[in-house]
Design a protein around this motif. Sequence first.
Motif, PDB file in Angstrom:
ATOM      1  N   GLU A  77       3.825   6.911   3.167  1.00 48.64           N
ATOM      2  CA  GLU A  77       2.722   6.082   2.690  1.00 48.64           C
ATOM      3  C   GLU A  77       2.708   4.685   3.322  1.00 48.64           C
ATOM      4  O   GLU A  77       1.749   3.937   3.150  1.00 48.64           O
ATOM      5  CB  GLU A  77       2.740   5.974   1.167  1.00 48.64           C
ATOM      6  CG  GLU A  77       4.019   5.395   0.620  1.00 48.64           C
ATOM      7  CD  GLU A  77       4.072   5.436  -0.907  1.00 48.64           C
ATOM      8  OE1 GLU A  77       3.083   5.069  -1.534  1.00 48.64           O
ATOM      9  OE2 GLU A  77       5.127   5.832  -1.442  1.00 48.64           O
ATOM     10  N   GLU A  96      12.706   3.916  -0.490  1.00 48.79           N
ATOM     11  CA  GLU A  96      11.768   4.516  -1.443  1.00 48.79           C
ATOM     12  C   GLU A  96      12.385   5.789  -1.995  1.00 48.79           C
ATOM     13  O   GLU A  96      13.127   6.472  -1.288  1.00 48.79           O
ATOM     14  CB  GLU A  96      10.479   4.876  -0.705  1.00 48.79           C
ATOM     15  CG  GLU A  96       9.416   3.813  -0.793  1.00 48.79           C
ATOM     16  CD  GLU A  96       8.684   3.854  -2.128  1.00 48.79           C
ATOM     17  OE1 GLU A  96       8.872   4.816  -2.897  1.00 48.79           O
ATOM     18  OE2 GLU A  96       7.924   2.909  -2.392  1.00 48.79           O
ATOM     19  N   GLU A  97      12.032   6.145  -3.222  1.00 48.74           N
ATOM     20  CA  GLU A  97      12.556   7.382  -3.823  1.00 48.74           C
ATOM     21  C   GLU A  97      14.062   7.431  -3.594  1.00 48.74           C
ATOM     22  O   GLU A  97      14.595   8.406  -3.068  1.00 48.74           O
ATOM     23  CB  GLU A  97      11.891   8.614  -3.189  1.00 48.74           C
ATOM     24  CG  GLU A  97      10.380   8.549  -3.076  1.00 48.74           C
ATOM     25  CD  GLU A  97       9.666   8.880  -4.388  1.00 48.74           C
ATOM     26  OE1 GLU A  97      10.321   9.435  -5.284  1.00 48.74           O
ATOM     27  OE2 GLU A  97       8.482   8.555  -4.516  1.00 48.74           O
ATOM     28  N   SER A 138       5.749   1.472  -5.373  1.00 49.86           N
ATOM     29  CA  SER A 138       5.485   1.371  -3.939  1.00 49.86           C
ATOM     30  C   SER A 138       4.630   0.147  -3.640  1.00 49.86           C
ATOM     31  O   SER A 138       4.817  -0.525  -2.625  1.00 49.86           O
ATOM     32  CB  SER A 138       4.771   2.620  -3.436  1.00 49.86           C
ATOM     33  OG  SER A 138       5.584   3.736  -3.676  1.00 49.86           O
TER      34      SER A 138
HETATM   35 MG   LIG Z   1       5.861   5.279  -4.888  1.00 54.08          MG
END
Ligand SMILES: [Mg+2]
Length: 651
Positions: A263, A531-532, A232
């Motif tokens: 986040e 992300e992910e 990240s």
């Molecule tokens: Mg991450």
Amino acid sequence: MPNTTQNAAPDPLLRLVQPNQFIGWLGTADYTRALVLTSDVWKTRAKGVPHNCFLLAAVDGGTAVEEIMLLRVSGAAAVPADAELQVKLDKLKSRTPAGGSGELTVEEFQFGLLQCRVLGTFYLQDGKLRLGSDVENFAQAAGLAVYRPEGAALAAIVNYISPARAAAAEEEARRLGLKGELPRFPIGTVRYSSTDRLHRGVGAERAVFHLNAVDFLARRTAVFGMTRTGKSNTVKKLVSVVKHTSDEFKLKIGQIIYDLNGEYANANQQDKGSIAEVFPADTIRYRMVPTPGFELILNNFFQQISEGHSTLRGLLEASKLPRSADLEAFLSMDFVPPNKEDCSSDYDFQRQTSLFQLKLAAYQAVLARAGYELPPEFKITFEVNPGIRNKINPAVDPANGLTASQAYEWFYLVRQIQDELITTSGASWIEPDTNVLINLLLQKNDQGGYIPGFRLLQPFKDYHAPNRSTDVCDEIYNHLAAGKIVILDLSVGDPVQRERLGKRIARHIFRNSMATFNRGQYPPHVVIYVEEAHNIIGRNEPLTEIWPTIAKEGAKARIAVVYATQEVSTIHPNILANTENIIVSHLNNHNEISELAKYYDFGDFTESMIRAQDVGFARVKTLSNPFVIPVQIDKFDPEKEKRRIVGDKVN
Ligand SMILES: [Mg+2]
Ligand SMILES: Nc1ncnc2c1ncn2[C@@H]1O[C@H](COP(=O)(O)OP(=O)(O)OP(=O)(O)O)[C@@H](O)[C@H]1O
């Protein structure tokens, strides 16, 4: 020895040679491997020779160097059995490099051999530096002086871009109205090993590694690594550096982040600071549930009819409810308005339009009945010809607008005399779709039996945004075209909806940009960060699905995709095969590594990727570079970013 590490020669080839960084002599070389004689003294002077570091081999003391071999240290080597080679190596031990003072005797040196891989050859063509990914001729190689490049020379190696790609970048820059070249995005500094006391310590010159815009824009970039190893952080650093650099170059690059953990949108407690905080004026945050400071990802179901209906369809299909005939019919309905070209006459077009309006009204009445809040000032409004209107209820004209309960009552009356409502052509005024919608509204099927009807839609009320007036996808696309950062905070809301919505937005971006491309124009530059990624991009999706399609055809549409995940093996094989840039930090598992070792020279780093668990210590393969480069990714530091420090050399 001269005490500058930077050779001031104007010749780009000679500039790579740093006499201070002499570490030994080339003993022997072939097309793929080389043996280097080194000594502890030379190594110490050059601040160490870590595993996997780059070495350069050039004619010693020459002012007319014609080519330089690029090597990578792959390990230590034993003394060779070949007697002739042993003699050659012994001779080299007593040789002093040009400019060297030779203050030590051979006896004081601890000699050793390094096994190296041959990565390529630097040479000049039309005055420009070129890197061939092999060697043409190794016969003369023995006895070349070997250096461990650092600082500017190392930066030149790791940021090398071929003249052909540089020309393409210049052309793109010109087209975008930029002076000079396309920008480069500084994201870290070269780091060879977990222990970096010497090669990155006091007095060492670090080399900044850049991702070239020409490699990054309209391309695919993967970010792999175990949890908490800095994926990240890499994405945040990229978003931030792309934003700063594109502002500086006045080049609009839209960036959209699929933020599964929230986040990027929120000030993350652990990391203190988020993208949204660093770029408050240029960041737009979206969520699926109403939250202060966030736009709603959702659509207004009363206005974006098709969007709302397709959202409901997705949710109903996912909920696996028993399928009654009415539910089935509701799922297969569409809300495409009649098209004039498809109608036999103006009269026919008017007739179809009026029937369509009736169907729309019945649908809106179902939504309203299920508790979907009407937008402010909104009434269900449609034209009905006086003959039929008077039969139903002479006191009410739907053209003046109906409230939710008025609409319910009106359709209730329609149902009572439905059989009598015949058009001039003799057909029923209530078309099959409208009939189904009235069934759902009144909770009665065609046989008069009870059905749950509108109640089936009640659980999904939160997906409707009564205050929104434009399609959220259009709105997001416009932000991207304006060079903004869009954060889709998907940390709240239902996972099924999340995947569906993720696809819908990606599809919208792709379609809009492709349409621009097909009109012969240039779509805006967009970067999609996922992300992910294993949660959003399915491994087994058919090739026609949106993510594999973007991976294959995104270049035309000028869409770049950056995806981050812990597991290489969860990524769609077609997406992986179409990925031009790969950034990997620590992996703990041979299966994942062997998946990666199929690509480029990642195999060289197998051991280091398993052993080194340092956060942000990544191996990077870019499109321009024919080999993997080990890089310490800069920490995304919100305070520094706010002060707009770009390409900071010190972490
Ligand atoms: Mg991450
Ligand atoms: N390059 C870096 N330099 C210094 N610290 C870093 C670096 N990269 C990440 N960190 C720190 O390490 C921690 C974990 O980083 P990050 O959240 O980026 O990992 P991740 O791989 O995304 O983890 P997860 O799999 O849990 O999402 C954070 O506190 C972050 O600030």
